[in-house]
Design a protein around this motif. Structure first.
Motif: not given
Length: 407
Positions: A338-343, A351-352, A373-376
């Motif tokens: 699955x495509x996983x994005x880090x925001x 992403x990867x 740190x906080x990420x979405x």
């Protein structure tokens, strides 16, 4: 009298032995040159040659015995456009000079026939014009490699000096993408595909197995790219016309985020031998006669290794990600690619693509993130939608499990 008979007996046996040896030699010379399968491949190719069949048969007949299998390989695997047009002289000249390099250079002499046939012998890489470049390129590049001790030295010497030898620079004002070596040299310019054709031919000329690799579209949607792969000491490495070190380049981060589940975002390498895949030519999508192999997984692995081997700053840590359909499937290791994005806020920082169920259990999608740190995290739900999960990193490396469905 008995002694004479004994002597006659041994003389007779010697004559019989000599005759048997001669018969065996004759019989062995009468054995077919090709297996039934190879003969069938040849006949199929010749049936597509039309009026040019006589040229191909002439090439087979006139090839020295030591070169005949190589000529067979070319004819059996060349596309129909070449079956109907290439002359015997072109095929024989290309083969003769390729074998000259094989005899001249130790790194080429040691290659198995399968590798020599598929990645040194071929006269072409893509759909470019068929130039008779091999003797010219052997003459041009031999001085650069004459003192090289091994294939690594050869690749380094050729890539560092090819620009000076052929006088071709990168320029998108070139007439077309799929230029042949001499078309690029006549203009003094080429884009990444034309430059890759030039470098592949230069390396093949001095006995290095080489092929073109590329992607039709990066997953970041920033276009396509072509480069070169070389085979050294049992494995494939990538390089470019404007080189960095082997397996190092600006594009590795993009290639490492290729999507193994989506063909348009895959990474492919050319093959002369027929395969089940066709190399994607973005300049002419109707072309389907260039064989290819899918090498996407290797570039993902190389990028992940690069990430792992890059030193972390004091405020950084490595976070592993894996995606499952649901918590139940996680028990059976039914992972989902699955495509996983880090925001972070409104910025997509990385992403990867997560590993699938056929990947090694120790393989994870890795991101280098900041501690505390906080990420979405955004990823697909498998139904066309998108899911989000908030995470907060700590002080140590961790594994984040994501699920497409809730139980």
């Amino acid at each position: 009298m008995r002694l004479k008979c004994k002597k006659d007996y041994f003389c007779g046996m010697r004559k019989m032995y000599t005759v048997l040896v001669m018969i065996l030699v004759v019989l062995s010379s009468c054995q077919p040159e090709f297996t039934k399968e190879e003969q069938a491949q040849l006949e199929q190719a010749l049936s597509k040659a039309g009026g040019n069949k006589v040229e191909l048969e002439k090439a087979l007949e006139q090839a020295p015995e030591a070169h005949r299998k190589a000529v067979w390989f070319l004819i059996a695997n060349m596309p129909e456009r070449d079956l109907t047009s290439l002359t015997a002289d072109f095929i024989l000249e290309n083969t003769k000079v390729a074998y000259q390099a094989r005899e001249q250079f130790a790194w080429c002499k040691s290659l198995p026939d399968s590798l020599f046939f598929n990645d040194v012998l071929p006269y072409v890489s893509l759909n470019e014009r068929r130039d008779n470049w091999r003797q010219d390129f052997l003459d041009r590049f031999t001085p650069l490699v004459a003192d090289c001790a091994n294939g690594f030295d050869v690749v380094d010497s050729v890539t560092q000096n090819i620009n000076e030898v052929v006088k071709v620079e990168y320029n998108t004002k070139r007439r077309k993408a799929d230029q042949s070596p001499y078309e690029s040299m006549e203009q003094g310019m080429a884009s990444c595909t034309g430059l890759s054709v030039l470098l592949t031919d230069a390396l093949r000329a001095v006995g290095i197995p080489a092929r073109i690799a590329g992607t039709p579209l990066w997953t970041n949607m920033r276009g396509n790219h072509s480069w070169v792969e070389v085979y050294l000491d049992g494995e494939w490495y990538f390089t470019e016309y404007y080189p960095d070190e082997l397996n190092k380049s600006w594009f590795l981060a993009d290639a490492g985020k290729a999507d193994p589940e989506n063909p348009i975002h895959g990474i492919y390498a050319t093959s002369f031998k027929k395969t089940d895949l066709s190399y994607p030519c973005v300049w002419d999508e109707s072309i389907e006669y260039i064989p290819a192999v899918n090498v996407t997984d290797r570039y993902i692995r190389l990028y992940q290794e690069q990430v792992m081997n890059t030193a972390l700053e004091a405020d950084e840590l490595m976070v592993d990600f894996v995606v499952y359909k649901n918590e139940d499937t996680a028990k059976g290791d039914n992972r989902v690619s699955d495509r996983v994005e880090v925001w972070q806020g409104d910025k997509n920082i990385d992403f990867g693509y997560s590993p699938s169920t056929i990947d090694d259990l120790n393989k994870f999608l890795k991101f280098k993130l900041k501690k505390n740190s906080d990420y979405t995290i955004r990823y697909a739900d498998g139904k066309g939608g998108q899911l989000e999960e908030k995470i907060k990193t700590g002080e140590k490396a961790e594994l984040v499990k994501l699920y497409q469905e809730s139980l």
